[in-house]
Design a protein around this motif. Structure first.
Motif, PDB file in Angstrom:
ATOM      1  N   THR A 135       0.809  -1.239   0.033  1.00  0.00           N
ATOM      2  CA  THR A 135      -0.009   0.058  -0.016  1.00  0.00           C
ATOM      3  C   THR A 135       0.827   1.223  -0.048  1.00  0.00           C
ATOM      4  OG1 THR A 135      -1.869  -1.280   0.991  1.00  0.00           O
ATOM      5  CG2 THR A 135      -1.813   1.163   1.427  1.00  0.00           C
ATOM      6  N   ALA A 136       0.658   1.989  -0.951  1.00  0.00           N
ATOM      7  CA  ALA A 136       1.384   3.257  -1.182  1.00  0.00           C
ATOM      8  C   ALA A 136       0.870   4.224  -2.202  1.00  0.00           C
ATOM      9  CB  ALA A 136       2.965   2.918  -1.290  1.00  0.00           C
ATOM     10  N   VAL A 137       1.536   5.154  -2.475  1.00  0.00           N
ATOM     11  CA  VAL A 137       1.350   6.025  -3.720  1.00  0.00           C
ATOM     12  C   VAL A 137       2.433   5.604  -4.540  1.00  0.00           C
ATOM     13  CG1 VAL A 137       1.014   8.367  -4.658  1.00  0.00           C
ATOM     14  CG2 VAL A 137       0.287   7.996  -2.435  1.00  0.00           C
ATOM     15  N   TYR A 138       2.028   5.321  -5.800  1.00  0.00           N
ATOM     16  CA  TYR A 138       3.250   4.852  -6.550  1.00  0.00           C
ATOM     17  C   TYR A 138       3.522   6.077  -7.706  1.00  0.00           C
ATOM     18  CZ  TYR A 138       3.011  -0.039  -5.093  1.00  0.00           C
ATOM     19  OH  TYR A 138       3.155  -0.809  -4.205  1.00  0.00           O
ATOM     20  N   TYR A 139       4.700   6.113  -8.049  1.00  0.00           N
ATOM     21  CA  TYR A 139       4.989   7.364  -8.990  1.00  0.00           C
ATOM     22  C   TYR A 139       5.999   6.887  -9.767  1.00  0.00           C
ATOM     23  CZ  TYR A 139       4.128  10.612  -4.916  1.00  0.00           C
ATOM     24  OH  TYR A 139       3.404  11.218  -3.823  1.00  0.00           O
ATOM     25  N   CYS A 140       5.701   7.163 -11.229  1.00  0.00           N
ATOM     26  CA  CYS A 140       6.628   7.029 -12.075  1.00  0.00           C
ATOM     27  C   CYS A 140       7.761   8.301 -12.382  1.00  0.00           C
ATOM     28  CB  CYS A 140       6.037   6.445 -13.663  1.00  0.00           C
ATOM     29  SG  CYS A 140       4.881   7.765 -14.270  1.00  0.00           S
ATOM     30  N   ALA A 141       8.795   7.846 -12.904  1.00  0.00           N
ATOM     31  CA  ALA A 141       9.768   9.177 -13.184  1.00  0.00           C
ATOM     32  C   ALA A 141      10.608   8.571 -14.356  1.00  0.00           C
ATOM     33  CB  ALA A 141      10.747   9.194 -11.838  1.00  0.00           C
ATOM     34  N   VAL A 142      10.972   9.544 -15.034  1.00  0.00           N
ATOM     35  CA  VAL A 142      11.833   9.471 -16.094  1.00  0.00           C
ATOM     36  C   VAL A 142      13.273  10.412 -16.008  1.00  0.00           C
ATOM     37  CG1 VAL A 142      10.011   8.528 -17.601  1.00  0.00           C
ATOM     38  CG2 VAL A 142      10.812  11.063 -17.875  1.00  0.00           C
ATOM     39  N   ASP A 143      14.186  10.031 -16.926  1.00  0.00           N
ATOM     40  CA  ASP A 143      15.454  10.990 -17.213  1.00  0.00           C
ATOM     41  C   ASP A 143      16.082  10.371 -18.149  1.00  0.00           C
ATOM     42  OD1 ASP A 143      16.408  13.363 -15.080  1.00  0.00           O
ATOM     43  OD2 ASP A 143      17.849  12.313 -16.435  1.00  0.00           O
ATOM     44  N   GLU A 144      16.849  11.197 -18.822  1.00  0.00           N
ATOM     45  CA  GLU A 144      17.659  11.102 -19.872  1.00  0.00           C
ATOM     46  C   GLU A 144      18.810  10.556 -19.603  1.00  0.00           C
ATOM     47  OE1 GLU A 144      17.204  12.912 -23.990  1.00  0.00           O
ATOM     48  OE2 GLU A 144      16.740  14.569 -22.555  1.00  0.00           O
ATOM     49  N   ASN A 145      19.243  11.198 -18.303  1.00  0.00           N
ATOM     50  CA  ASN A 145      20.778  10.855 -17.981  1.00  0.00           C
ATOM     51  C   ASN A 145      21.082  10.119 -16.798  1.00  0.00           C
ATOM     52  OD1 ASN A 145      21.475  12.835 -19.938  1.00  0.00           O
ATOM     53  ND2 ASN A 145      20.575  14.450 -18.657  1.00  0.00           N
ATOM     54  N   VAL A 146      20.252   9.016 -16.612  1.00  0.00           N
ATOM     55  CA  VAL A 146      20.545   8.097 -15.272  1.00  0.00           C
ATOM     56  C   VAL A 146      21.405   7.296 -15.801  1.00  0.00           C
ATOM     57  CG1 VAL A 146      19.341   6.496 -14.121  1.00  0.00           C
ATOM     58  CG2 VAL A 146      18.141   8.625 -14.786  1.00  0.00           C
ATOM     59  N   ILE A 147      22.454   6.958 -14.748  1.00  0.00           N
ATOM     60  CA  ILE A 147      23.559   5.939 -15.169  1.00  0.00           C
ATOM     61  C   ILE A 147      23.054   4.750 -14.292  1.00  0.00           C
ATOM     62  CG2 ILE A 147      25.173   7.645 -15.790  1.00  0.00           C
ATOM     63  CD1 ILE A 147      26.539   7.368 -13.043  1.00  0.00           C
ATOM     64  N   SER A 148      23.693   3.484 -14.459  1.00  0.00           N
ATOM     65  CA  SER A 148      23.358   2.502 -13.984  1.00  0.00           C
ATOM     66  C   SER A 148      23.541   2.338 -12.511  1.00  0.00           C
ATOM     67  CB  SER A 148      24.218   1.365 -14.384  1.00  0.00           C
ATOM     68  OG  SER A 148      23.954   1.081 -15.875  1.00  0.00           O
ATOM     69  N   SER A 149      24.518   3.035 -11.913  1.00  0.00           N
ATOM     70  CA  SER A 149      24.607   3.072 -10.500  1.00  0.00           C
ATOM     71  C   SER A 149      23.822   4.144  -9.818  1.00  0.00           C
ATOM     72  CB  SER A 149      26.086   3.614 -10.365  1.00  0.00           C
ATOM     73  OG  SER A 149      26.344   4.892 -10.876  1.00  0.00           O
ATOM     74  N   SER A 150      22.929   4.818 -10.517  1.00  0.00           N
ATOM     75  CA  SER A 150      22.120   5.855  -9.840  1.00  0.00           C
ATOM     76  C   SER A 150      20.703   5.333 -10.205  1.00  0.00           C
ATOM     77  CB  SER A 150      22.266   7.069 -10.391  1.00  0.00           C
ATOM     78  OG  SER A 150      23.551   7.859 -10.340  1.00  0.00           O
ATOM     79  N   ILE A 151      20.278   4.400 -10.845  1.00  0.00           N
ATOM     80  CA  ILE A 151      19.112   4.206 -11.235  1.00  0.00           C
ATOM     81  C   ILE A 151      18.195   3.682 -10.264  1.00  0.00           C
ATOM     82  CG2 ILE A 151      19.147   1.546 -11.624  1.00  0.00           C
ATOM     83  CD1 ILE A 151      17.880   2.021 -14.368  1.00  0.00           C
TER      84      ILE A 151
END
Length: 124
Positions: free
Chosen positions: A89-105
């Motif tokens: 149970t939670a509020v679910y959010y989607c997020a996007v970015d062009e510059n995400v690197i693997s270590s930060s995903i």
């Protein structure tokens, strides 16, 4: 980028829901797309993400129950949630970015664009 998350609702434990994240006038092909959730009184936590190459990772808490997939339309990503538990149970959010690197995903700070959230309530 404007994002719209939808598909939340009330479901009994063990049930399923399918969330959708849609971008207006954008394709997700250049973006990493992530799902996060925030339960009442808790910090926002990572649920899963799909990177630009199509690689997908999940939080341990949802692995085997949740599935991220790209929709038929290039500007949608779905989160299929099965075997839901009250602790989902939670509020679910989607997020996007062009510059995400693997270590930060997995980190919310890596994403500049967020949807408004959709509430998922799982009853016991």
């Amino acid at each position: 980028v404007q994002l719209q998350a939808s598909g939340g609702g009330l479901v009994q434990a063990g049930g399923s829901l399918r969330l959708s994240c849609a971008a207006s006038r954008r394709s997700f092909s250049r973006y990493a797309v992530a799902w996060f959730r925030q339960a009442p009184g808790k910090e926002k936590e990572f649920v899963g993400a799909i990177n630009r190459s199509g690689g997908i990772i999940y939080a341990d808490s949802v692995k085997g129950r949740f599935t991220i997939s790209k929709g038929d339309a290039k500007n949608t990503v779905a989160l299929q949630m099965n075997s839901l538990k009250p602790e989902d149970t939670a509020v679910y959010y989607c997020a996007v970015d062009e510059n995400v690197i693997s270590s930060s995903i997995r980190f919310e700070g890596a994403y500049d664009y967020w949807g408004q959230g959709t509430l998922v309530t799982v009853s016991s």
